[in-house]
Write a protein that holds these residues in place. Structure first.
Motif, PDB file in Angstrom:
ATOM      1  N   THR A 179      -1.130  -2.615 -11.742  1.00  0.00           N
ATOM      2  CA  THR A 179      -0.503  -1.121 -11.743  1.00  0.00           C
ATOM      3  C   THR A 179      -1.213  -0.361 -10.579  1.00  0.00           C
ATOM      4  O   THR A 179      -2.467  -0.114 -10.568  1.00  0.00           O
ATOM      5  N   ALA A 180      -0.423   0.172  -9.993  1.00  0.00           N
ATOM      6  CA  ALA A 180      -0.782   1.133  -8.685  1.00  0.00           C
ATOM      7  C   ALA A 180      -0.916   2.465  -9.063  1.00  0.00           C
ATOM      8  O   ALA A 180       0.351   3.040  -9.887  1.00  0.00           O
ATOM      9  N   LEU A 181      -1.967   3.150  -8.907  1.00  0.00           N
ATOM     10  CA  LEU A 181      -2.158   4.710  -9.200  1.00  0.00           C
ATOM     11  C   LEU A 181      -2.389   5.310  -8.154  1.00  0.00           C
ATOM     12  O   LEU A 181      -3.086   5.243  -7.264  1.00  0.00           O
ATOM     13  N   HIS A 182      -1.509   6.510  -7.758  1.00  0.00           N
ATOM     14  CA  HIS A 182      -1.648   7.061  -6.577  1.00  0.00           C
ATOM     15  C   HIS A 182      -2.927   8.232  -6.862  1.00  0.00           C
ATOM     16  O   HIS A 182      -2.459   8.779  -7.802  1.00  0.00           O
ATOM     17  N   THR A 183      -3.789   8.000  -6.318  1.00  0.00           N
ATOM     18  CA  THR A 183      -5.154   9.041  -6.532  1.00  0.00           C
ATOM     19  C   THR A 183      -5.600   9.518  -5.190  1.00  0.00           C
ATOM     20  O   THR A 183      -6.528   8.933  -4.752  1.00  0.00           O
ATOM     21  N   PRO A 184      -4.735  10.554  -4.985  1.00  0.00           N
ATOM     22  CA  PRO A 184      -5.212  11.301  -3.385  1.00  0.00           C
ATOM     23  C   PRO A 184      -6.461  12.162  -3.841  1.00  0.00           C
ATOM     24  O   PRO A 184      -6.906  12.308  -5.127  1.00  0.00           O
ATOM     25  N   GLY A 185      -7.201  12.470  -2.519  1.00  0.00           N
ATOM     26  CA  GLY A 185      -8.377  13.240  -2.646  1.00  0.00           C
ATOM     27  C   GLY A 185      -9.340  12.865  -1.493  1.00  0.00           C
ATOM     28  O   GLY A 185      -9.658  13.331  -0.648  1.00  0.00           O
ATOM     29  N   HIS A 186      -9.913  11.346  -1.514  1.00  0.00           N
ATOM     30  CA  HIS A 186     -10.471  11.128  -0.625  1.00  0.00           C
ATOM     31  C   HIS A 186      -9.711  10.801   0.681  1.00  0.00           C
ATOM     32  O   HIS A 186      -9.909  11.420   1.877  1.00  0.00           O
ATOM     33  N   ARG A 225       0.949  -1.123  -0.016  1.00  0.00           N
ATOM     34  CA  ARG A 225       0.108   0.058   0.135  1.00  0.00           C
ATOM     35  C   ARG A 225       0.903   1.147  -0.062  1.00  0.00           C
ATOM     36  O   ARG A 225       2.219   1.067   0.303  1.00  0.00           O
ATOM     37  N   TYR A 226       0.290   2.506  -0.041  1.00  0.00           N
ATOM     38  CA  TYR A 226       0.998   3.606  -0.173  1.00  0.00           C
ATOM     39  C   TYR A 226       1.736   3.847   1.336  1.00  0.00           C
ATOM     40  O   TYR A 226       0.807   3.533   2.024  1.00  0.00           O
ATOM     41  N   PRO A 227       2.963   4.465   1.450  1.00  0.00           N
ATOM     42  CA  PRO A 227       3.507   4.770   0.438  1.00  0.00           C
ATOM     43  C   PRO A 227       4.805   3.789   0.142  1.00  0.00           C
ATOM     44  O   PRO A 227       5.770   4.214  -0.580  1.00  0.00           O
ATOM     45  N   ASP A 228       4.546   2.403   0.466  1.00  0.00           N
ATOM     46  CA  ASP A 228       5.530   1.702   0.108  1.00  0.00           C
ATOM     47  C   ASP A 228       5.440   1.163  -1.326  1.00  0.00           C
ATOM     48  O   ASP A 228       6.288   0.948  -2.156  1.00  0.00           O
ATOM     49  N   LEU A 229       4.258   1.517  -1.981  1.00  0.00           N
ATOM     50  CA  LEU A 229       3.968   1.509  -3.398  1.00  0.00           C
ATOM     51  C   LEU A 229       4.056   2.898  -3.923  1.00  0.00           C
ATOM     52  O   LEU A 229       3.397   3.823  -3.161  1.00  0.00           O
ATOM     53  N   ALA A 230       4.505   3.118  -4.832  1.00  0.00           N
ATOM     54  CA  ALA A 230       4.690   4.513  -5.457  1.00  0.00           C
ATOM     55  C   ALA A 230       3.712   4.454  -6.717  1.00  0.00           C
ATOM     56  O   ALA A 230       3.459   3.257  -7.463  1.00  0.00           O
ATOM     57  N   ASP A 231       3.432   5.849  -7.213  1.00  0.00           N
ATOM     58  CA  ASP A 231       2.543   5.833  -8.482  1.00  0.00           C
ATOM     59  C   ASP A 231       3.218   5.154  -9.556  1.00  0.00           C
ATOM     60  O   ASP A 231       4.402   5.249  -9.923  1.00  0.00           O
ATOM     61  N   ARG A 232       2.317   4.336 -10.328  1.00  0.00           N
ATOM     62  CA  ARG A 232       2.870   3.414 -11.826  1.00  0.00           C
ATOM     63  C   ARG A 232       3.551   2.059 -11.294  1.00  0.00           C
ATOM     64  O   ARG A 232       4.193   1.642 -12.123  1.00  0.00           O
ATOM     65  N   ASP A 233       3.678   2.045 -10.064  1.00  0.00           N
ATOM     66  CA  ASP A 233       4.424   0.881  -9.728  1.00  0.00           C
ATOM     67  C   ASP A 233       3.536  -0.443 -10.187  1.00  0.00           C
ATOM     68  O   ASP A 233       2.352  -0.487 -10.113  1.00  0.00           O
ATOM     69  N   VAL A 234       4.287  -1.523 -10.626  1.00  0.00           N
ATOM     70  CA  VAL A 234       3.505  -2.595 -11.199  1.00  0.00           C
ATOM     71  C   VAL A 234       3.680  -3.844 -10.251  1.00  0.00           C
ATOM     72  O   VAL A 234       4.954  -4.030 -10.050  1.00  0.00           O
ATOM     73  N   ILE A 235       2.588  -4.418  -9.720  1.00  0.00           N
ATOM     74  CA  ILE A 235       2.840  -5.491  -8.898  1.00  0.00           C
ATOM     75  C   ILE A 235       2.441  -6.866  -9.656  1.00  0.00           C
ATOM     76  O   ILE A 235       1.388  -6.776 -10.310  1.00  0.00           O
ATOM     77  N   SER A 282      -5.322   3.595  -6.503  1.00  0.00           N
ATOM     78  CA  SER A 282      -6.286   2.901  -7.339  1.00  0.00           C
ATOM     79  C   SER A 282      -5.399   1.774  -7.951  1.00  0.00           C
ATOM     80  O   SER A 282      -4.398   1.913  -8.215  1.00  0.00           O
ATOM     81  N   PHE A 283      -6.123   0.649  -8.124  1.00  0.00           N
ATOM     82  CA  PHE A 283      -5.447  -0.451  -8.883  1.00  0.00           C
ATOM     83  C   PHE A 283      -6.028  -0.663 -10.114  1.00  0.00           C
ATOM     84  O   PHE A 283      -7.291  -0.802 -10.545  1.00  0.00           O
ATOM     85  N   TRP A 284      -4.972  -1.004 -11.326  1.00  0.00           N
ATOM     86  CA  TRP A 284      -5.319  -0.943 -12.633  1.00  0.00           C
ATOM     87  C   TRP A 284      -5.020  -2.375 -13.506  1.00  0.00           C
ATOM     88  O   TRP A 284      -3.835  -2.577 -13.241  1.00  0.00           O
ATOM     89  N   LEU A 285      -5.907  -3.049 -13.899  1.00  0.00           N
ATOM     90  CA  LEU A 285      -5.371  -4.201 -14.702  1.00  0.00           C
ATOM     91  C   LEU A 285      -5.770  -3.751 -15.929  1.00  0.00           C
ATOM     92  O   LEU A 285      -6.907  -3.771 -16.614  1.00  0.00           O
ATOM     93  N   ALA A 286      -4.694  -3.555 -16.745  1.00  0.00           N
ATOM     94  CA  ALA A 286      -4.601  -2.700 -17.912  1.00  0.00           C
ATOM     95  C   ALA A 286      -5.211  -3.600 -19.011  1.00  0.00           C
ATOM     96  O   ALA A 286      -5.934  -3.444 -19.832  1.00  0.00           O
ATOM     97  N   GLU A 287      -4.919  -5.243 -19.070  1.00  0.00           N
ATOM     98  CA  GLU A 287      -5.466  -6.139 -20.064  1.00  0.00           C
ATOM     99  C   GLU A 287      -6.846  -6.126 -19.990  1.00  0.00           C
ATOM    100  O   GLU A 287      -7.503  -6.436 -21.048  1.00  0.00           O
ATOM    101  N   ASP A 288      -7.502  -6.047 -18.839  1.00  0.00           N
ATOM    102  CA  ASP A 288      -8.730  -5.985 -18.676  1.00  0.00           C
ATOM    103  C   ASP A 288      -9.779  -4.674 -18.917  1.00  0.00           C
ATOM    104  O   ASP A 288     -10.982  -4.642 -18.656  1.00  0.00           O
ATOM    105  N   ARG A 289      -8.753  -3.508 -18.691  1.00  0.00           N
ATOM    106  CA  ARG A 289      -9.432  -2.128 -18.522  1.00  0.00           C
ATOM    107  C   ARG A 289     -10.172  -2.076 -17.410  1.00  0.00           C
ATOM    108  O   ARG A 289     -11.200  -1.678 -17.384  1.00  0.00           O
TER     109      ARG A 289
END
Ligand code: ZN
Length: 256
Positions: free
Chosen positions: A103-110, A85-95, A116-123
């Protein structure tokens, strides 16, 4: 398509909907788990029952709130997995786990630590509490940040996801329309707050009463005021609202 299943935590409530969604992703020989959820042994048992003989390769956490994080260490320990999790995971890190690349995306605000986590092949996008399946997300002062929240929405939108798997409520298949709905909602809120300040100066508490009406009681009014404060902070940063201390009171007024 990656098989994604859900175990809903037994923590329903005004801010959690039917409960926190714990997502299990089939990664071939192992599984990835996103948001193991609240400290509740029944929920841990339900997750393990759903996993069956499958081992967890990695435990991913969208943010550190009490309804998402607490079970992470227990679940990981049982499976000999790591918690990421953040901050051990940085933006665009691929697990890399099993046959999946997440892909980890740092999406602050809340919160500032929201990923947020992104599975590119499945969108497919796992949105935590940035976007929920229903209603709107909480962006409240002091941990919430409206400007960052809007930037995070814009980033998600650029990915053109096909499906959203939120932290609460059901998956969203009209992903782009949902992101736009959230953006519009936030901008409408901002316009409403600015209009109220232009109508006349006031403290955050006074403005909250003016915007939401005196009928909103207790806890809900406190939450409304913290939402309004988050918006006021952005408006002050943007230079359209001024904060002045008048006789010990923090008063917001239009700028110029
Ligand atoms: Zn949260």
């Amino acid at each position: 398509m990656t098989a994604v299943t859900r175990v809903v935590a037994p923590n329903p409530g005004p801010y959690t909907g039917p409960g926190t969604n714990t997502w299990i992703l089939d990664a071939g020989s192992v599984a990835a788990v996103i948001d193991p959820g609240p400290d509740d042994h029944k929920h841990l048992a339900a997750i393990n029952e759903r996993l069956g003989p499958t081992t967890v390769g990695v435990v991913l956490v969208t943010h550190s709130h009490d309804d998402h994080l607490p079970l992470a260490e227990q679940l990981a320990k049982r499976h000999g997995a790591t918690v990421r999790r953040y901050p051990d995971l940085a933006d665009r890190d691929v697990i890399r786990v099993g046959n999946l690349n997440v892909t980890a995306l740092h999406t602050p605000g809340h919160t500032g630590d929201h990923i947020s986590f992104w599975l590119a092949e499945d969108r497919a996008l796992f949105t935590g509490d940035l976007i929920l399946g229903r209603g709107s997300s909480m962006v409240t002062y002091p941990e919430g940040d409206v400007a960052a929240y809007l930037r995070s929405l814009a980033r998600l939108s650029e990915l053109r996801p096909r499906v959203l798997f939120p932290g609460h409520w059901d998956p969203v298949t009209n992903a782009m329309a949902k992101i736009e709905e959230y953006r519009t909602h936030r901008l409408d809120r901002e316009a409403q707050v600015l209009a109220e300040v232009k109508r006349g100066p006031g403290t955050a508490e006074e403005l909250a009463r003016r915007v939401y009406g005196p009928e909103l009681g207790g806890e809900l009014m406190a939450a409304a005021e913290m939402t309004l404060r988050a918006h006021l902070k952005k408006l002050v940063d943007d230079g359209v609202v001024k904060l002045r201390t008048i006789k010990g009171r923090e008063v917001y007024e239009r700028s110029g």
